[in-house]
Design a protein around this motif. Sequence first.
Motif, PDB file in Angstrom:
ATOM      1  N   GLU A  51       4.461  17.708   5.928  1.00 59.32           N
ATOM      2  CA  GLU A  51       4.139  17.105   7.223  1.00 59.32           C
ATOM      3  C   GLU A  51       2.648  16.886   7.343  1.00 59.32           C
ATOM      4  O   GLU A  51       1.861  17.386   6.541  1.00 59.32           O
ATOM      5  N   GLY A  52       2.262  16.111   8.363  1.00 58.25           N
ATOM      6  CA  GLY A  52       0.855  15.830   8.598  1.00 58.25           C
ATOM      7  C   GLY A  52       0.357  14.657   7.773  1.00 58.25           C
ATOM      8  O   GLY A  52       1.135  13.956   7.120  1.00 58.25           O
ATOM      9  N   PRO A  53      -0.950  14.421   7.789  1.00 52.15           N
ATOM     10  CA  PRO A  53      -1.520  13.304   7.037  1.00 52.15           C
ATOM     11  C   PRO A  53      -1.170  13.389   5.556  1.00 52.15           C
ATOM     12  O   PRO A  53      -1.235  14.462   4.952  1.00 52.15           O
ATOM     13  N   GLY A  54      -0.784  12.266   4.994  1.00 48.44           N
ATOM     14  CA  GLY A  54      -0.420  12.222   3.580  1.00 48.44           C
ATOM     15  C   GLY A  54       1.040  12.509   3.312  1.00 48.44           C
ATOM     16  O   GLY A  54       1.502  12.360   2.189  1.00 48.44           O
ATOM     17  N   SER A  55       1.797  12.913   4.343  1.00 46.52           N
ATOM     18  CA  SER A  55       3.233  13.144   4.160  1.00 46.52           C
ATOM     19  C   SER A  55       3.971  11.810   4.278  1.00 46.52           C
ATOM     20  O   SER A  55       3.438  10.832   4.794  1.00 46.52           O
TER      21      SER A  55
ATOM     22  N   GLY B  41      -4.400  -1.711   2.956  1.00 45.50           N
ATOM     23  CA  GLY B  41      -3.394  -0.676   2.766  1.00 45.50           C
ATOM     24  C   GLY B  41      -2.433  -0.562   3.935  1.00 45.50           C
ATOM     25  O   GLY B  41      -1.508   0.234   3.889  1.00 45.50           O
ATOM     26  N   PHE B  42      -2.626  -1.360   4.975  1.00 43.61           N
ATOM     27  CA  PHE B  42      -1.709  -1.301   6.116  1.00 43.61           C
ATOM     28  C   PHE B  42      -1.679  -2.639   6.843  1.00 43.61           C
ATOM     29  O   PHE B  42      -2.615  -3.429   6.757  1.00 43.61           O
ATOM     30  N   THR B  43      -0.560  -2.859   7.560  1.00 43.26           N
ATOM     31  CA  THR B  43      -0.446  -4.018   8.433  1.00 43.26           C
ATOM     32  C   THR B  43      -0.785  -3.567   9.846  1.00 43.26           C
ATOM     33  O   THR B  43      -1.038  -2.386  10.093  1.00 43.26           O
ATOM     34  N   ILE B  44      -0.732  -4.483  10.786  1.00 43.12           N
ATOM     35  CA  ILE B  44      -0.976  -4.130  12.191  1.00 43.12           C
ATOM     36  C   ILE B  44       0.057  -3.105  12.650  1.00 43.12           C
ATOM     37  O   ILE B  44      -0.274  -2.101  13.275  1.00 43.12           O
ATOM     38  N   GLY B  45       1.321  -3.346  12.310  1.00 42.89           N
ATOM     39  CA  GLY B  45       2.388  -2.415  12.688  1.00 42.89           C
ATOM     40  C   GLY B  45       2.234  -1.054  12.034  1.00 42.89           C
ATOM     41  O   GLY B  45       2.431  -0.025  12.675  1.00 42.89           O
ATOM     42  N   HIS B  46       1.876  -1.047  10.742  1.00 44.07           N
ATOM     43  CA  HIS B  46       1.634   0.225  10.059  1.00 44.07           C
ATOM     44  C   HIS B  46       0.523   0.997  10.766  1.00 44.07           C
ATOM     45  O   HIS B  46       0.639   2.199  11.016  1.00 44.07           O
ATOM     46  N   PHE B  47      -0.562   0.311  11.073  1.00 48.11           N
ATOM     47  CA  PHE B  47      -1.713   0.953  11.701  1.00 48.11           C
ATOM     48  C   PHE B  47      -1.313   1.583  13.037  1.00 48.11           C
ATOM     49  O   PHE B  47      -1.626   2.739  13.306  1.00 48.11           O
ATOM     50  N   LEU B  48      -0.627   0.797  13.872  1.00 45.48           N
ATOM     51  CA  LEU B  48      -0.239   1.298  15.193  1.00 45.48           C
ATOM     52  C   LEU B  48       0.798   2.422  15.106  1.00 45.48           C
ATOM     53  O   LEU B  48       0.850   3.282  15.990  1.00 45.48           O
ATOM     54  N   ALA B  49       1.590   2.439  14.046  1.00 38.20           N
ATOM     55  CA  ALA B  49       2.583   3.502  13.852  1.00 38.20           C
ATOM     56  C   ALA B  49       2.006   4.697  13.094  1.00 38.20           C
ATOM     57  O   ALA B  49       2.707   5.679  12.852  1.00 38.20           O
ATOM     58  N   GLY B  50       0.737   4.618  12.707  1.00 33.71           N
ATOM     59  CA  GLY B  50       0.102   5.735  12.008  1.00 33.71           C
ATOM     60  C   GLY B  50       0.488   5.844  10.541  1.00 33.71           C
ATOM     61  O   GLY B  50       0.545   6.941   9.992  1.00 33.71           O
ATOM     62  N   LEU B  51       0.721   4.707   9.898  1.00 29.32           N
ATOM     63  CA  LEU B  51       1.147   4.687   8.497  1.00 29.32           C
ATOM     64  C   LEU B  51       0.148   3.946   7.626  1.00 29.32           C
ATOM     65  O   LEU B  51      -0.632   3.123   8.107  1.00 29.32           O
ATOM     66  N   VAL B  52       0.205   4.227   6.345  1.00 30.99           N
ATOM     67  CA  VAL B  52      -0.597   3.504   5.362  1.00 30.99           C
ATOM     68  C   VAL B  52       0.216   3.421   4.071  1.00 30.99           C
ATOM     69  O   VAL B  52       0.977   4.325   3.741  1.00 30.99           O
ATOM     70  N   VAL B  53       0.064   2.306   3.362  1.00 27.72           N
ATOM     71  CA  VAL B  53       0.714   2.126   2.061  1.00 27.72           C
ATOM     72  C   VAL B  53      -0.321   2.424   0.995  1.00 27.72           C
ATOM     73  O   VAL B  53      -1.446   1.926   1.059  1.00 27.72           O
ATOM     74  N   ARG B  54       0.066   3.250   0.028  1.00 27.90           N
ATOM     75  CA  ARG B  54      -0.844   3.531  -1.080  1.00 27.90           C
ATOM     76  C   ARG B  54      -0.030   3.624  -2.359  1.00 27.90           C
ATOM     77  O   ARG B  54       1.201   3.712  -2.323  1.00 27.90           O
ATOM     78  N   ARG B  55      -0.707   3.564  -3.483  1.00 30.67           N
ATOM     79  CA  ARG B  55      -0.009   3.738  -4.749  1.00 30.67           C
ATOM     80  C   ARG B  55       0.535   5.154  -4.805  1.00 30.67           C
ATOM     81  O   ARG B  55       0.002   6.068  -4.177  1.00 30.67           O
ATOM     82  N   ALA B  56       1.577   5.354  -5.573  1.00 30.07           N
ATOM     83  CA  ALA B  56       2.181   6.678  -5.695  1.00 30.07           C
ATOM     84  C   ALA B  56       1.186   7.694  -6.249  1.00 30.07           C
ATOM     85  O   ALA B  56       1.285   8.883  -5.944  1.00 30.07           O
ATOM     86  N   ASP B  57       0.198   7.240  -7.018  1.00 31.56           N
ATOM     87  CA  ASP B  57      -0.816   8.152  -7.550  1.00 31.56           C
ATOM     88  C   ASP B  57      -1.989   8.326  -6.580  1.00 31.56           C
ATOM     89  O   ASP B  57      -2.975   8.962  -6.911  1.00 31.56           O
ATOM     90  N   GLY B  58      -1.881   7.734  -5.379  1.00 28.63           N
ATOM     91  CA  GLY B  58      -2.902   7.899  -4.354  1.00 28.63           C
ATOM     92  C   GLY B  58      -3.941   6.802  -4.318  1.00 28.63           C
ATOM     93  O   GLY B  58      -4.778   6.772  -3.424  1.00 28.63           O
ATOM     94  N   GLY B  59      -3.907   5.884  -5.262  1.00 29.33           N
ATOM     95  CA  GLY B  59      -4.922   4.838  -5.329  1.00 29.33           C
ATOM     96  C   GLY B  59      -4.680   3.677  -4.383  1.00 29.33           C
ATOM     97  O   GLY B  59      -3.709   3.636  -3.632  1.00 29.33           O
ATOM     98  N   PHE B  60      -5.579   2.719  -4.455  1.00 26.34           N
ATOM     99  CA  PHE B  60      -5.558   1.496  -3.647  1.00 26.34           C
ATOM    100  C   PHE B  60      -4.424   0.589  -4.113  1.00 26.34           C
ATOM    101  O   PHE B  60      -4.210   0.424  -5.317  1.00 26.34           O
ATOM    102  N   VAL B  61      -3.703  -0.035  -3.196  1.00 25.21           N
ATOM    103  CA  VAL B  61      -2.535  -0.859  -3.533  1.00 25.21           C
ATOM    104  C   VAL B  61      -2.931  -2.105  -4.316  1.00 25.21           C
ATOM    105  O   VAL B  61      -2.389  -2.368  -5.388  1.00 25.21           O
ATOM    106  N   GLY B  62      -3.847  -2.893  -3.799  1.00 27.42           N
ATOM    107  CA  GLY B  62      -4.278  -4.115  -4.474  1.00 27.42           C
ATOM    108  C   GLY B  62      -3.320  -5.276  -4.252  1.00 27.42           C
ATOM    109  O   GLY B  62      -2.180  -5.099  -3.859  1.00 27.42           O
ATOM    110  N   PRO B  63      -3.794  -6.498  -4.520  1.00 28.31           N
ATOM    111  CA  PRO B  63      -3.020  -7.694  -4.193  1.00 28.31           C
ATOM    112  C   PRO B  63      -1.742  -7.897  -5.013  1.00 28.31           C
ATOM    113  O   PRO B  63      -0.746  -8.368  -4.480  1.00 28.31           O
ATOM    114  N   LEU B  64      -1.745  -7.576  -6.289  1.00 28.28           N
ATOM    115  CA  LEU B  64      -0.544  -7.812  -7.099  1.00 28.28           C
ATOM    116  C   LEU B  64       0.610  -6.884  -6.706  1.00 28.28           C
ATOM    117  O   LEU B  64       1.755  -7.322  -6.582  1.00 28.28           O
ATOM    118  N   ARG B  65       0.310  -5.618  -6.503  1.00 30.98           N
ATOM    119  CA  ARG B  65       1.352  -4.693  -6.045  1.00 30.98           C
ATOM    120  C   ARG B  65       1.828  -5.082  -4.650  1.00 30.98           C
ATOM    121  O   ARG B  65       3.014  -4.999  -4.345  1.00 30.98           O
TER     122      ARG B  65
END
Length: 141
Positions: free
Chosen positions: A25-29, A81-105
């Motif tokens: 739980e909490g940030p990063g969960s 790493g997030f859309t407007i909806g992700h941001f407002l819902a308190g979410l972020v998309v990241r690579r499974a290894d914790g890195g930056f998503v980038g345009p191709l992914r």
Amino acid sequence: MPRAARVPAPQPDSHPGAGLGLPAEGPGSIGGWGRRIVGLCIDWAVASVIAHAFVNATLGRELGPLAVFALMHVVLVGTTGFTIGHFLAGLVVRRADGGFVGPLRALLRTALLCLVIPAVVSDPDQRGLHDRAAGTVIVRR
């Protein structure tokens, strides 16, 4: 006669994201389904408003919102790493290894997300097939 494969019993401290080394739980969960649905609804509403104002005359009422939704996801997830909806819902998309998503992914993830089925089929870590294919995960900020 071959023996049946044994399925390991769930561990009592097992939680979504444990297989990825994420906290319970909490940030990063792992971002829960409620937050994801709220974020999705916000993104769809924003895309619909933008499409109605600028795109529907060209692509039509059916494809306009989907095209804007897809473009928003590719650009925003690929850069921030997030859309407007992700941001407002308190979410972020990241690579499974914790890195930056980038345009191709972000492009692969969005293409599969727009097909819907890959997004609703998930694994024990609550990653949809679109996230597994792109090597991404949605977590709480």
